[in-house]
Design a protein around this motif. Structure first.
Motif, PDB file in Angstrom:
ATOM      1  N   GLU A 113       0.976  -1.186   0.137  1.00 13.93           N
ATOM      2  CA  GLU A 113       0.122   0.004  -0.157  1.00 13.93           C
ATOM      3  C   GLU A 113       0.894   1.273   0.080  1.00 13.93           C
ATOM      4  O   GLU A 113       0.568   2.147  -0.671  1.00 13.93           O
ATOM      5  CB  GLU A 113      -0.967  -0.088   1.326  1.00 13.93           C
ATOM      6  N   ASP A 114       1.864   1.221   0.873  1.00 15.51           N
ATOM      7  CA  ASP A 114       2.865   2.369   0.995  1.00 15.51           C
ATOM      8  C   ASP A 114       3.699   2.559  -0.515  1.00 15.51           C
ATOM      9  O   ASP A 114       3.824   3.764  -0.747  1.00 15.51           O
ATOM     10  CB  ASP A 114       3.983   2.162   1.777  1.00 15.51           C
ATOM     11  N   PHE A 115       3.713   1.550  -1.132  1.00 14.23           N
ATOM     12  CA  PHE A 115       4.247   1.764  -2.546  1.00 14.23           C
ATOM     13  C   PHE A 115       3.745   1.782  -3.741  1.00 14.23           C
ATOM     14  O   PHE A 115       4.190   1.893  -4.772  1.00 14.23           O
ATOM     15  CB  PHE A 115       5.374   0.377  -2.590  1.00 14.23           C
ATOM     16  N   GLU A 116       2.346   2.000  -3.419  1.00 11.27           N
ATOM     17  CA  GLU A 116       1.211   1.847  -4.554  1.00 11.27           C
ATOM     18  C   GLU A 116       1.813   3.153  -5.474  1.00 11.27           C
ATOM     19  O   GLU A 116       1.746   2.571  -6.714  1.00 11.27           O
ATOM     20  CB  GLU A 116       0.076   2.194  -3.960  1.00 11.27           C
ATOM     21  N   GLU A 117       2.198   4.270  -4.955  1.00 14.97           N
ATOM     22  CA  GLU A 117       2.427   5.422  -5.823  1.00 14.97           C
ATOM     23  C   GLU A 117       3.549   4.949  -6.860  1.00 14.97           C
ATOM     24  O   GLU A 117       3.499   5.403  -7.951  1.00 14.97           O
ATOM     25  CB  GLU A 117       2.606   6.490  -5.022  1.00 14.97           C
ATOM     26  N   LEU A 148     -12.384  22.047  -3.899  1.00 13.73           N
ATOM     27  CA  LEU A 148     -11.389  21.484  -4.900  1.00 13.73           C
ATOM     28  C   LEU A 148     -11.193  20.023  -4.247  1.00 13.73           C
ATOM     29  O   LEU A 148     -11.132  19.846  -3.211  1.00 13.73           O
ATOM     30  CB  LEU A 148      -9.991  22.022  -4.426  1.00 13.73           C
ATOM     31  N   THR A 149     -11.277  19.117  -5.158  1.00 13.45           N
ATOM     32  CA  THR A 149     -11.015  17.611  -4.750  1.00 13.45           C
ATOM     33  C   THR A 149      -9.633  17.334  -4.989  1.00 13.45           C
ATOM     34  O   THR A 149      -8.911  17.187  -5.947  1.00 13.45           O
ATOM     35  CB  THR A 149     -11.819  16.973  -5.763  1.00 13.45           C
ATOM     36  N   LEU A 150      -9.143  16.800  -3.628  1.00 10.51           N
ATOM     37  CA  LEU A 150      -7.731  16.540  -3.799  1.00 10.51           C
ATOM     38  C   LEU A 150      -7.595  15.110  -3.230  1.00 10.51           C
ATOM     39  O   LEU A 150      -8.478  14.896  -2.307  1.00 10.51           O
ATOM     40  CB  LEU A 150      -6.777  17.553  -2.907  1.00 10.51           C
ATOM     41  N   THR A 151      -6.362  14.675  -3.778  1.00 10.95           N
ATOM     42  CA  THR A 151      -6.156  13.185  -2.979  1.00 10.95           C
ATOM     43  C   THR A 151      -5.593  13.618  -1.571  1.00 10.95           C
ATOM     44  O   THR A 151      -5.163  14.846  -1.314  1.00 10.95           O
ATOM     45  CB  THR A 151      -5.324  12.367  -3.666  1.00 10.95           C
ATOM     46  N   LYS A 152      -5.416  12.630  -0.721  1.00 15.52           N
ATOM     47  CA  LYS A 152      -4.917  12.812   0.542  1.00 15.52           C
ATOM     48  C   LYS A 152      -3.307  13.568   0.558  1.00 15.52           C
ATOM     49  O   LYS A 152      -3.183  14.324   1.230  1.00 15.52           O
ATOM     50  CB  LYS A 152      -4.894  11.562   1.495  1.00 15.52           C
ATOM     51  N   LYS A 153      -2.639  12.752  -0.358  1.00 16.29           N
ATOM     52  CA  LYS A 153      -1.412  13.375  -0.531  1.00 16.29           C
ATOM     53  C   LYS A 153      -1.223  14.886  -0.849  1.00 16.29           C
ATOM     54  O   LYS A 153      -0.332  15.703  -0.532  1.00 16.29           O
ATOM     55  CB  LYS A 153      -0.464  12.331  -1.337  1.00 16.29           C
ATOM     56  N   ILE A 166       9.794  17.876   1.753  1.00 14.51           N
ATOM     57  CA  ILE A 166       8.576  17.456   1.344  1.00 14.51           C
ATOM     58  C   ILE A 166       8.373  15.656   1.577  1.00 14.51           C
ATOM     59  O   ILE A 166       7.422  15.297   2.094  1.00 14.51           O
ATOM     60  CB  ILE A 166       8.459  17.638  -0.148  1.00 14.51           C
ATOM     61  N   ALA A 167       9.529  14.946   0.935  1.00 14.51           N
ATOM     62  CA  ALA A 167       9.364  13.513   0.827  1.00 14.51           C
ATOM     63  C   ALA A 167       9.090  13.160   2.017  1.00 14.51           C
ATOM     64  O   ALA A 167       8.367  12.149   2.402  1.00 14.51           O
ATOM     65  CB  ALA A 167      10.589  13.143   0.283  1.00 14.51           C
ATOM     66  N   GLU A 168      10.018  13.767   3.135  1.00  9.45           N
ATOM     67  CA  GLU A 168      10.010  13.061   4.780  1.00  9.45           C
ATOM     68  C   GLU A 168       8.554  13.404   5.164  1.00  9.45           C
ATOM     69  O   GLU A 168       7.978  12.539   5.834  1.00  9.45           O
ATOM     70  CB  GLU A 168      11.105  13.669   5.398  1.00  9.45           C
ATOM     71  N   HIS A 169       8.023  14.628   4.811  1.00  5.50           N
ATOM     72  CA  HIS A 169       6.764  14.928   5.432  1.00  5.50           C
ATOM     73  C   HIS A 169       5.620  13.833   4.979  1.00  5.50           C
ATOM     74  O   HIS A 169       4.715  13.529   5.664  1.00  5.50           O
ATOM     75  CB  HIS A 169       6.413  16.310   4.889  1.00  5.50           C
ATOM     76  N   LEU A 170       5.600  13.761   3.556  1.00  2.00           N
ATOM     77  CA  LEU A 170       4.618  12.761   3.114  1.00  2.00           C
ATOM     78  C   LEU A 170       4.722  11.320   3.326  1.00  2.00           C
ATOM     79  O   LEU A 170       3.674  10.738   3.476  1.00  2.00           O
ATOM     80  CB  LEU A 170       4.502  13.184   1.510  1.00  2.00           C
ATOM     81  N   TRP A 171       5.997  10.756   3.358  1.00  2.00           N
ATOM     82  CA  TRP A 171       6.307   9.388   3.240  1.00  2.00           C
ATOM     83  C   TRP A 171       6.881   8.930   4.569  1.00  2.00           C
ATOM     84  O   TRP A 171       7.137   7.756   4.660  1.00  2.00           O
ATOM     85  CB  TRP A 171       6.828   8.952   1.939  1.00  2.00           C
ATOM     86  N   MET A 179      14.586   7.894  -0.901  1.00  2.00           N
ATOM     87  CA  MET A 179      14.465   9.470  -1.310  1.00  2.00           C
ATOM     88  C   MET A 179      14.601   9.665  -2.733  1.00  2.00           C
ATOM     89  O   MET A 179      13.584  10.384  -3.424  1.00  2.00           O
ATOM     90  CB  MET A 179      15.724  10.548  -0.722  1.00  2.00           C
ATOM     91  N   ALA A 180      15.326   9.218  -3.373  1.00  2.00           N
ATOM     92  CA  ALA A 180      15.506   9.286  -4.916  1.00  2.00           C
ATOM     93  C   ALA A 180      14.231   8.951  -5.593  1.00  2.00           C
ATOM     94  O   ALA A 180      13.568   9.667  -6.629  1.00  2.00           O
ATOM     95  CB  ALA A 180      16.659   8.519  -5.511  1.00  2.00           C
ATOM     96  N   ASP A 181      13.486   8.016  -5.165  1.00  2.00           N
ATOM     97  CA  ASP A 181      12.190   7.323  -5.554  1.00  2.00           C
ATOM     98  C   ASP A 181      11.258   8.504  -5.433  1.00  2.00           C
ATOM     99  O   ASP A 181      10.280   8.850  -6.321  1.00  2.00           O
ATOM    100  CB  ASP A 181      11.810   6.226  -5.346  1.00  2.00           C
ATOM    101  N   SER A 182      10.927   9.036  -4.365  1.00  2.00           N
ATOM    102  CA  SER A 182      10.100   9.904  -3.863  1.00  2.00           C
ATOM    103  C   SER A 182       9.885  11.052  -4.550  1.00  2.00           C
ATOM    104  O   SER A 182       8.884  11.743  -4.740  1.00  2.00           O
ATOM    105  CB  SER A 182       9.930  10.113  -2.316  1.00  2.00           C
ATOM    106  N   TYR A 183      11.169  11.544  -5.204  1.00  2.00           N
ATOM    107  CA  TYR A 183      11.064  13.007  -6.027  1.00  2.00           C
ATOM    108  C   TYR A 183      10.101  12.868  -6.834  1.00  2.00           C
ATOM    109  O   TYR A 183       9.698  13.782  -7.435  1.00  2.00           O
ATOM    110  CB  TYR A 183      12.613  13.252  -6.248  1.00  2.00           C
ATOM    111  N   ASP A 184      10.147  11.733  -7.551  1.00  2.00           N
ATOM    112  CA  ASP A 184       9.425  11.620  -8.843  1.00  2.00           C
ATOM    113  C   ASP A 184       7.991  11.741  -8.651  1.00  2.00           C
ATOM    114  O   ASP A 184       7.062  12.465  -9.065  1.00  2.00           O
ATOM    115  CB  ASP A 184       9.480  10.185  -9.300  1.00  2.00           C
ATOM    116  N   PHE A 185       7.420  11.175  -7.250  1.00  2.00           N
ATOM    117  CA  PHE A 185       6.013  11.505  -6.717  1.00  2.00           C
ATOM    118  C   PHE A 185       5.856  12.919  -6.588  1.00  2.00           C
ATOM    119  O   PHE A 185       4.753  13.271  -6.991  1.00  2.00           O
ATOM    120  CB  PHE A 185       5.801  10.728  -5.497  1.00  2.00           C
ATOM    121  N   ILE A 186       6.815  13.545  -5.824  1.00  2.00           N
ATOM    122  CA  ILE A 186       6.457  14.907  -5.521  1.00  2.00           C
ATOM    123  C   ILE A 186       6.448  15.646  -6.553  1.00  2.00           C
ATOM    124  O   ILE A 186       5.384  16.384  -6.784  1.00  2.00           O
ATOM    125  CB  ILE A 186       7.900  15.337  -4.640  1.00  2.00           C
TER     126      ILE A 186
END
Lengths: 433, 226
Positions: free
Chosen positions: A300-304, B148-153, B174-179, B185-192
């Motif tokens: 679930e955590d890795f879903e995104e 505005l309809t926003l996802t949780k993230k 931001i990455a640490e705040h969200l996840w 880290m490197a992966d989460s930048y793509d999400f951000i």
């Protein structure tokens, strides 16, 4: 091979050889002595016969000079002369009803003008008996010596080498993380053997030293990781504050790098201190953990992340193992494994997770490994494409796996990275069959 | 708003104080348990930031004392990453939140704001930034009065930005705040990046303009569009 077996074998071989050689020597020496003695006796008899014959001419052929010795006296032609002739032969002895060996001395002698051929035959039997008797004694003695030596050897090994066995037993079970010390107070060395006393001393010193080193290393790791925390926090916060200032692009970028590096160091520190805490057995608390639930939770955590890389995720549950593990470490373990399968994947790739009662398989597509697969679990092994990673992920996995006595195997085949986590001895029960 | 920072490391305290003061808080600093007890006894604070490991004792003692006095102050524990037990006991005896050392000031700021919001929930509920109105309790966001309809993230991200307006917030933060910190880290930048793209799109669709500035690959700044 055991010490006892080796020494016994050496004793057997050497004693056997000594007895064989000495019996042979005794046999030959005795034989030649007896032979010489025998021949001397025969020649002495010859002289005796000649002398007696000269005095008493009535001694004629067929007469016996001595009981047991046969004397044959035969007049022969004047011209025949036989020099002393020694021959070993055999005659049938009617009184003993067997054929016995004899030694014969044949010679000619002119007595009172007549030429005689005289033969003296002396039975050899008693001498042969003597030799065989000696042989028997030697063999008996040899066996006895061997028996005694083996017995002594066994006793020596048991008594004299006892301290050695004791030390060996201690060393075998020695574990630096929980040292049961080989101390003199544990075992009073009644051994009079200097070498064993020295061995004990040396081992004690070595063990004390390694325990000391181990502890100071442990302490150092703990302290370093603790002490590093505050300066790191300061660097990070100061950099973060500076980023708010009105600075040039270059300055901001430089500070951004400082900030980033501090963050990386901090994550590295976290990983290392986690490893050292596992080493120090600080995760003792175990509970029953449903692996399927953990995996689903982590996915679930890795879903995104899976979505962003457009990965195809396939999960198959053949079982629902309940394992006795520490929940925090299990979470870290599964996170690392899944994260790994995503991170080293390719776009539009595949992740396949198969959970069985005794095994978890995570396989994923990805570029072929650049380092040998068996080195994959070593600390700081990383592939070039992920500069952000600390390179600690898989070594953490290995640490946790070792901690719980699980087994992990990594192979690359048919363009798939396959990671097997085996826990056959931990699995208690299953819900799905 | 009064804040008491209990932290034994001077340099760390300095930066934190400076940051919070810029945010318009009135801050005081105690460098050990003794000073902290004295100050907490004498004055009333809206929020206390308590480092658990102090040279002369555990920060948990302060929390206990405050709770005995039925203080309404919000409490944030600062603890080392591996001190899980401290964190649990802190929350058990009544701390509102915790933050792991080393932390980002923007993260601390967001948490302080959240606590103060919670404490004053009887007052103004909404956070207003230019044309954006956020209700943090029922997760509602409106731009120009339109919902505005926003996802949780996306919501978390927007709230984090609005808690730290006009400040450079790093990608890491931001990455640490969200996840949290478990993710690479490197992966989460793509999400951000993808979350930001969606957020921008949704806000500008309601006529909100572009609030999010990208700063040289370091991070982002939430500012009023000029």
């Amino acid at each position: 091979m055991k010490l006892l077996a080796i020494t016994n074998r050496l004793y057997l071989i050497s004693i056997g050889a000594v007895i064989l050689i000495s019996s042979l020597a005794a046999f030959f020496i005795l034989r030649s002595t007896i032979n010489n003695e025998f021949n001397r006796k025969l020649f002495a008899e010859k002289e005796q016969i000649i002398d007696e014959f000269k005095v008493n001419a009535s001694l004629r052929e067929g007469q016996l000079l001595n009981v047991g010795d046969k004397i044959k006296i035969m007049p022969i032609d004047e011209g025949t002369v036989i020099e002393d002739q020694l021959v070993d032969t055999a005659y049938y002895e009617p009184y003993e009803d067997e054929t016995l060996p004899f030694r014969e001395l044949t010679f000619t002698e002119k007595i009172n003008g007549i030429n005689y051929k005289i033969t003296i035959s002396k039975p050899l039997v008693p001498n042969m008996d003597l030799i065989s008797g000696i042989g028997q004694i030697m063999i008996g003695m040899g066996c006895l010596i061997i028996l005694v030596v083996l017995l002594i050897n066994k006793v020596i090994l048991r008594k004299l080498w006892a301290p050695f066995e004791y030390l060996l037993d201690h060393l075998k079970t020695f574990d630096i993380t929980s040292p049961r010390r080989i101390q003199q107070e544990d075992y009073t060395f009644d051994s009079k053997v200097d070498e064993f006393r020295q061995l004990n001393q040396v081992l004690n010193d070595m063990i004390k030293q390694s325990i000391k080193d181990y502890n100071s290393l442990k302490e150092f790791t703990e302290n370093t990781s603790h002490e590093i925390q505050t300066p790191l926090a300061i660097i990070r916060n100061k950099a973060e504050s500076l980023l708010q200032e009105n600075l040039s692009k270059e300055q901001l970028e430089d500070i951004g790098k400082i900030y980033e590096a501090a963050g990386r160091l901090s994550r590295l520190k976290t990983g290392l201190s986690l490893i050292s805490r596992i080493d120090n057995n600080q995760y003792i608390k175990k509970e029953s953990i449903n692996l399927k639930a953990v995996i689903e939770n982590k996915l679930e955590d890795f879903e995104e992340l899976i979505a962003i890389k457009n990965l195809r995720l396939k999960i198959t549950y053949y079982g629902e193992p309940e394992l006795e593990l520490n929940s925090e470490l299990t979470s870290i373990l599964i996170t690392n494994l899944i994260n790994n399968a995503i991170k080293h994947n390719i776009k539009d790739g595949l992740i396949n997770i198969v959970l069985k009662d005794v095994e978890l398989l995570i396989e994923n597509t990805g570029t072929p490994p650049v380092i040998p697969t068996e080195q994959m679990f070593d600390r700081f092994q990383k592939t070039g494409d992920t500069p952000e990673s600390t390179g600690l992920g898989l070594s953490l996995v290995k640490k946790i796996v070792e901690h719980f006595n699980l087994r992990v195997k990594y192979i690359y085949e048919k363009d798939l990275h396959k990671l097997y986590l085996t826990f056959d001895h931990l699995s208690k029960k299953t819900a799905i069959k | 708003m009064n804040i008491l920072l209990i932290e034994d490391e001077i340099s760390l305290a300095e930066t934190t104080l400076k940051y919070l003061e810029k945010e318009g808080y009135h801050c005081e600093w105690a460098k050990n348990l003794e000073e902290a007890s004295e100050k907490a006894w004498l004055y009333s604070y809206d929020c206390l930031i308590v480092d658990i490991t102090l040279p002369d004792g555990s920060g948990l003692d302060i929390i206990k004392k405050l709770k005995e006095r039925k203080s309404r102050s919000g409490i944030i524990i600062v603890s080392a990453r591996n001190a899980v037990q401290d964190r649990i006991s802190g929350l058990e005896i009544g701390a509102d939140d915790y933050i792991i050392k080393p932390f980002d000031l923007s993260e601390l700021n967001a948490r302080v704001k959240a606590i103060i919001r919670r404490r004053n929930f009887d007052a103004q509920n909404e956070i207003i930034f230019d044309k954006i109105v956020i209700n943090p309790y029922d997760h509602q966001v409106a731009v120009n009065g339109e919902a505005l309809t926003l996802t949780k993230k996306e919501f978390d991200l927007l709230l984090y930005f609005i808690s730290n307006p006009n400040r450079l917030i790093t990608k890491e933060s931001i990455a640490e705040h969200l996840w949290g910190d478990e993710m690479d880290m490197a992966d989460s930048y793509d999400f951000i990046y993808s979350h930001l793209k969606n957020l921008r799109k949704k806000i500008s669709a309601k006529g909100g303009g572009d609030y999010i500035q990208t700063i040289y690959g370091i991070g982002y700044k939430f500012v009023k569009p000029s």
